[in-house]
Enzyme design. Structure first.
Site, PDB file in Angstrom:
ATOM      1  N   VAL B  46       0.848  -1.195   0.000  1.00 54.44           N
ATOM      2  CA  VAL B  46       0.000   0.000   0.000  1.00 54.44           C
ATOM      3  C   VAL B  46       0.885   1.247   0.000  1.00 54.44           C
ATOM      4  CG1 VAL B  46      -1.763   1.300   1.235  1.00 54.44           C
ATOM      5  CG2 VAL B  46      -1.881  -1.184   1.168  1.00 54.44           C
ATOM      6  N   CYS B  47       1.893   1.234   0.900  1.00 55.21           N
ATOM      7  CA  CYS B  47       2.746   2.414   1.055  1.00 55.21           C
ATOM      8  C   CYS B  47       3.440   2.851  -0.244  1.00 55.21           C
ATOM      9  CB  CYS B  47       3.792   2.181   2.128  1.00 55.21           C
ATOM     10  SG  CYS B  47       3.079   1.749   3.730  1.00 55.21           S
ATOM     11  N   PRO B  48       3.886   1.916  -1.107  1.00 54.34           N
ATOM     12  CA  PRO B  48       4.631   2.383  -2.273  1.00 54.34           C
ATOM     13  C   PRO B  48       3.813   3.267  -3.193  1.00 54.34           C
ATOM     14  CG  PRO B  48       4.137   0.051  -2.483  1.00 54.34           C
ATOM     15  CD  PRO B  48       3.834   0.448  -1.076  1.00 54.34           C
ATOM     16  N   GLU B  50       1.974   5.531  -2.281  1.00 55.54           N
ATOM     17  CA  GLU B  50       2.128   6.890  -1.750  1.00 55.54           C
ATOM     18  C   GLU B  50       3.564   7.382  -1.932  1.00 55.54           C
ATOM     19  OE1 GLU B  50       1.011   6.150   2.324  1.00 55.54           O
ATOM     20  OE2 GLU B  50      -0.978   6.940   1.915  1.00 55.54           O
TER      21      GLU B  50
END
Lengths: 216, 175
Positions: B46-48, B50
């Site tokens: 999920v973070c990548p 962003e």
């Protein structure tokens, strides 16, 4: 199967203590066996079906997510692998490799996230049928000798012996399946519990027999 | 969690930027605004979206005299490998090992020992001008962060969904 053995043996011994007529005992044991088999079959059918429906819903949701937002499934699988002790970076790389095949990613996610292993989802009808038949087979173990031997006391003794033998076999087999070195002990434990239940049932029957006499 | 009007705590942390390890100190950053965003983990899926999203929009933030900083509780070595995995990140990823910075901003999940998915925009005086936290499973909008940066830089009263080119209120009007 041992449910059928135990339940029917309990009814036989309990009723034999309370009722003197052997035919009444056999009829009641037959009725109890039929009701028990149907109840167990229905319970197994409903339980498996409910579990399958819930699982199917989860899997369909996962498949939709995998198509629309694969990163949600990837993250879920990563967390499951991390829970099993894999470092986060290693888990990430495993999931990324799996992601090269959407099918591999999905099937692994289903296994790890929902414990669904391909064809492992239960067949409700088959589960119900197996449970019902197993109960009937178990019920026949004490019922057949009691039915075949005209003497009530001799029939009870024979029913007790076949019940003990059947339960010992089930216990021993369970120990064998579990690779236990104490298979005999497993068998004896089954028999002890069964005979204990039979004796208690018989005693309860004796205790309540005056109620039957006054009602008649 | 710090809110608009709270002074941001100064920090001096190891960081990974442009494939190199270094240090980043808030006091050394000279841009008008600073976007500091916290994320839970390196090596997540999920973070990548962003981390790379901010990287793709880095030129737009720079055009607004705004520095971008990412922060998580991972080590600088992890950040370097993670940034490499993502094809390189042009802004510093702060190694907030121990979570001191996340705790100072009030965005440390003590139970999970990860930073919340929180975004702060700091003004010229390094006072919090904007603060937002998202659920762990919901990535934030980089476009919205850029819109807020642009709105703050107008120093005018900006209506809902304001975008550059849309009329805004008089100078210094706060409410």
């Amino acid at each position: 199967m041992q449910d059928g053995v135990l339940t029917t043996a309990g009814v036989l011994f309990g009723l034999s203590g309370a009722v003197s007529d052997r035919k009444q005992v056999i009829l009641a044991a037959l009725a109890s066996s039929a009701a028990g088999a149907l109840s167990m079959a229905a319970g197994a059918y409903l339980g498996t079906r409910a579990e399958a429906e819930v699982l199917q819903g989860e899997i369909e949701r996962t498949r939709e997510q995998a198509q629309e937002r694969p990163y949600i499934v990837q993250e879920g699988l990563l967390r499951e692998l991390a829970k099993e002790g894999l470092g986060r970076e290693a888990a990430y790389r495993v999931v990324k490799l799996l992601s090269e095949s959407p099918r591999a990613l999905l099937s692994t996610a289903e296994q790890k996230m929902y414990g669904y292993g391909g064809g492992a989802m239960g067949n409700a009808a088959l589960d119900g049928l197996v449970m019902g038949v197993a109960f009937v087979v178990g019920a026949l173990v004490p019922l057949v000798p009691f039915f075949l031997i005209p003497s009530k006391d001799a029939g009870l003794a024979a029913a007790l012996a076949t019940t003990a033998l059947a339960l010992f076999t089930v216990g021993y087999f369970q120990g064998w399946l579990a690779h236990s070195e104490q298979r005999w002990r497993c068998g004896v434990r089954f028999v002890t519990i069964a005979i204990g239940a039979a004796v208690v049932g018989y005693l309860i029957g004796l205790a309540i027999s005056p109620l039957g006499a006054s009602a008649g | 969690m710090l809110k608009p009007g709270d002074p941001a705590p100064d920090f001096d942390l190891a960081s990974a930027s442009a494939r190199r390890a270094g240090r980043t100190r808030l006091g050394d950053i000279r841009t008008d605004l600073v976007v500091l965003f916290f994320y839970p983990h390196d090596f997540s899926f999920v973070c990548p979206t962003e981390v790379t999203g901010f990287d793709h929009a880095l030129a737009d933030f720079k055009a607004e005299q705004t520095a971008v900083l990412g922060a998580s509780l991972d080590s600088v070595e992890s950040h370097l490998r993670w940034a490499e995995e993502l094809g390189g990140i042009g802004y510093p990823l702060l190694a907030d090992e121990g979570g001191k910075l996340a705790r100072a901003f009030g965005v440390l999940d003590e139970k999970e020992h990860v930073a919340l998915r929180a975004t702060f925009v700091l003004d010229q005086k390094r006072v919090v001008a904007y603060a937002l936290a998202s659920p762990f499973n919901v990535g934030r909008s980089i476009a919205e962060t850029l819109r807020v940066v642009r709105a703050i830089r107008t120093e005018h009263l900006c209506p809902a969904d304001w975008e550059p080119g849309v009329a805004f209120g008089p100078d210094k009007l706060k409410f």
